[in-house]
Scaffold this active site. Structure first.
Site, PDB file in Angstrom:
ATOM      1  N   ASP A 147      62.262   6.125  -3.015  1.00 37.84           N
ATOM      2  CA  ASP A 147      62.894   5.805  -4.299  1.00 37.84           C
ATOM      3  C   ASP A 147      63.468   4.389  -4.328  1.00 37.84           C
ATOM      4  O   ASP A 147      63.203   3.616  -5.242  1.00 37.84           O
ATOM      5  CB  ASP A 147      64.015   6.804  -4.623  1.00 37.84           C
ATOM      6  CG  ASP A 147      63.527   8.233  -4.594  1.00 37.84           C
ATOM      7  OD1 ASP A 147      62.295   8.432  -4.669  1.00 37.84           O
ATOM      8  OD2 ASP A 147      64.361   9.142  -4.475  1.00 37.84           O
ATOM      9  N   CYS A 195      65.007  26.801 -29.397  1.00 33.90           N
ATOM     10  CA  CYS A 195      66.162  27.630 -29.060  1.00 33.90           C
ATOM     11  C   CYS A 195      67.418  27.142 -29.797  1.00 33.90           C
ATOM     12  O   CYS A 195      67.504  27.274 -31.006  1.00 33.90           O
ATOM     13  CB  CYS A 195      66.336  27.672 -27.546  1.00 33.90           C
ATOM     14  SG  CYS A 195      67.395  29.022 -27.020  1.00 33.90           S
ATOM     15  N   HIS A 222      61.182  28.911 -25.026  1.00 37.41           N
ATOM     16  CA  HIS A 222      61.131  27.603 -24.364  1.00 37.41           C
ATOM     17  C   HIS A 222      59.688  27.264 -23.981  1.00 37.41           C
ATOM     18  O   HIS A 222      59.203  27.711 -22.948  1.00 37.41           O
ATOM     19  CB  HIS A 222      62.014  27.603 -23.117  1.00 37.41           C
ATOM     20  CG  HIS A 222      63.474  27.601 -23.440  1.00 37.41           C
ATOM     21  ND1 HIS A 222      64.183  26.444 -23.620  1.00 37.41           N
ATOM     22  CD2 HIS A 222      64.328  28.610 -23.663  1.00 37.41           C
ATOM     23  CE1 HIS A 222      65.431  26.731 -23.925  1.00 37.41           C
ATOM     24  NE2 HIS A 222      65.553  28.044 -23.966  1.00 37.41           N
ATOM     25  N   GLU A 251      58.620  24.552 -22.852  1.00 38.71           N
ATOM     26  CA  GLU A 251      58.570  23.551 -21.783  1.00 38.71           C
ATOM     27  C   GLU A 251      58.537  24.148 -20.383  1.00 38.71           C
ATOM     28  O   GLU A 251      58.214  23.453 -19.426  1.00 38.71           O
ATOM     29  CB  GLU A 251      59.750  22.570 -21.932  1.00 38.71           C
ATOM     30  CG  GLU A 251      61.144  23.141 -21.693  1.00 38.71           C
ATOM     31  CD  GLU A 251      61.768  23.829 -22.917  1.00 38.71           C
ATOM     32  OE1 GLU A 251      61.019  24.305 -23.788  1.00 38.71           O
ATOM     33  OE2 GLU A 251      63.011  23.916 -22.974  1.00 38.71           O
TER      34      GLU A 251
END
Ligand code: XMP
Length: 513
Positions: free
Chosen positions: A223, A77, A164, A166
């Site tokens: 986390d 892109c 895109h 992805e």
């Protein structure tokens, strides 16, 4: 390693993610990265999409040294428009913005970029387009709206694609990215989470050096625990974890975290009971945003005070702050779209860096939640903790609607504990993304035995979601709800009634405040 240069598209992070799904390692850096300062040689370079127009005065541009690397390049892109801008400047506004699905028609099937692919749906999201072929390039794929949907240099492995690959809406996009990395760049597919652990431990050791010390806050969530365990593996007791008990944690949370982290995982953890301090500051406050600010600020204050008590063995100050930032947090904070509207202020330890002059270590900043869980399992963190539902920083303070007092927190905690216990017993915990109980500041009439009661209402919430941006409520069996309601009213003093929240997000948020 593939180098991904990020021009700020909301999808950029997905490029590295997709490659990792094929065990290919990619590192994403800002589009302004100087190649001479890289310190390693990539096997290929991907230029991401981005929100700018290449012809705009303030548009970001790539370091032309990427072309001297003599490795394959793929412009996606904006990345493709950048290649075109450098080679003839034939880029301008399209007649209309193209957003959504399009059909990719491959012209050159023999090109390694398209190996194993056929005509397929691809995702478009662009306002600008190529007005002609860049000098020295040819077309290898088209779409109805895009005569330059895929281009390649006549003699070099430099590619541009308008769509895109992805995003999952591009049905064969993953294959294209893999082809670029494997067929064209010849990268090995040997990246694994085990490798990640080794590389990250080494990176931490190099960064921290032989004597410096690190501090970090743990919350009891996955986390911060994973980040702390990794840190402990790297530097042992030179890492100091602090759990601030803010008085609005879950039932028995501080003691449970201490047991798991210290006894189970060998983490050098201090638990600081600051509950009175937090509850005093929260006295009389009913506004949700005020509660968040008070908790955030008090947290910073308490954490700093505790940090000062730690005396590093090298006689110097603590130099680093560990933070369990994940990839989605990174993209949120480097959003190029300007500040989005604050729906709710999420408190974090960002303020600590400014005040304490600490350097940041973020070992999880390239990972997504499911990858962190995988990492957690490999590091030997107990399954229950690895798969724990998220819990907001302001804790039960935003689940006790209205004023937060010790008594109110106690009621909410007990109800929540029963609810979660029953969810686990029913084997539903892992099907639900987040579940909790809220205590409402209203009273309702009930009857227990022969007695009239006049007590508060508990609202139960359980949602299913993949990203917490949208969510649906969980369809419990009626018998399950019946059991939970009966247990809560019978076992928790002060509760007369239980309701189940059947609102999706949007329009409701996950939390009630
Ligand atoms: P909302 O209520 O915004 O929740 O739909 C989405 C997710 O974010 C969590 N949440 C917070 N987490 N500090 C946090 O650390 C906060 O102030 C906060 N508010 C909401 C919420 O639990 C859910 O997982």
């Amino acid at each position: 390693t593939i180098l991904v240069l990020d021009f700020g598209s909301q999808y950029s992070h997905l490029i590295t993610r997709r490659l990792r799904e094929f065990n290919i390692y990619a590192e994403m850096l800002p589009c302004t990265q100087k190649i001479s300062e890289l310190g390693w040689t990539p096997k290929g370079v991907i230029l991401s999409g981005g929100p700018y127009s290449v012809y705009a005065e303030d548009a970001p541009h790539v370091d032309h040294a990427i072309f001297d690397l003599n490795v394959p390049i793929l412009g996606i892109c904006y990345g493709m428009q950048e290649l075109a801008w450098i080679n003839g400047k034939q880029v301008g506004r399209g007649d209309k913005r193209e957003y959504g699905p399009a059909t990719l028609k491959v012209i050159d099937n023999s090109n390694p970029l398209f190996k194993g692919m056929n005509d397929s749906t691809v995702w478009m999201s662009h306002g600008d387009k190529l007005h002609g072929l860049p000098t020295g390039y040819k077309t290898i794929a088209v779409s109805d709206n895009s005569p330059y949907c895929g281009i390649v240099h006549e003699t070099k492995a430099i590619y541009g694609i308008q769509f895109h690959p992805e995003v999952t809406h591009s049905t064969q996009g993953k294959t294209l990215l893999k082809n670029f990395a494997v067929e064209l760049c010849h990268t090995k597919q040997n990246w694994t989470m085990e490798n990640f652990i080794d590389t990250e431990i080494n990176r931490i050791r190099n960064l921290v050096g032989p004597t410096a010390e690190v501090i970090g806050a743990v919350s009891g969530g996955v986390d911060s625990t994973v980040a702390s365990k990794l840190m402990t593996e790297a530097i042992g007791d030179r890492f100091h974890a602090i759990l601030v008990d803010n008085g609005v944690l879950r039932l028995n949370e501080a003691a449970n975290v201490k047991k798991t982290l210290v006894e189970g995982l060998g983490i050098n953890l201090d638990v600081v009971d600051a509950s009175e301090e937090f509850l005093t500051k929260l006295k009389g406050v009913t506004d949700p945003e005020k509660k968040r600010k008070i908790i955030g600020n008090t947290f910073i204050h308490v954490f700093e005070r505790e940090a000062e008590k730690i005396k590093p063995k090298d006689g110097k100050e603590i130099q680093f702050l560990l933070q369990g930032t994940l990839y989605p947090d990174v993209i949120e904070s480097i959003s190029f779209k300007g500040p989005s509207q604050t729906i709710k202020t999420h408190h974090n330890v960002g303020g600590l860096l400014e005040n304490m002059k600490l350097k940041l270590i973020e070992p999880l900043r390239e990972l997504f939640k499911d990858e962190v869980r995988h990492l957690g399992e490999l590091l030997g963190i107990p399954h229950d903790l690895v798969w724990r539902h998220p819990f907001p920083g302001p804790g039960i303070a935003i689940r006790v609607l209205g004023e937060v007092t010790k008594e109110q927190v106690e009621i909410a905690r007990k109800a929540d504990n029963i609810y979660i216990e029953e969810i686990k017993k029913a084997g539903l915990y892992n099907q639900i993304s987040q579940a909790f109980a809220c205590l409402l500041p209203v009273k309702s009439v009930g009857v227990m035995g022969d007695q009239r009661t006049y007590d508060q209402v508990i609202a139960l919430r359980a949602i299913e979601t993949t990203d917490f941006m949208t969510a649906d409520w969980f369809p419990f069996e009626h018998s399950f709800l019946k059991k939970v309601a009966s247990r809560i009213v019978n076992e928790v003093d002060g509760v007369a009634r239980v309701t189940y929240d059947i609102t999706s997000k949007p329009p409701a948020t996950v939390e009630w405040e």
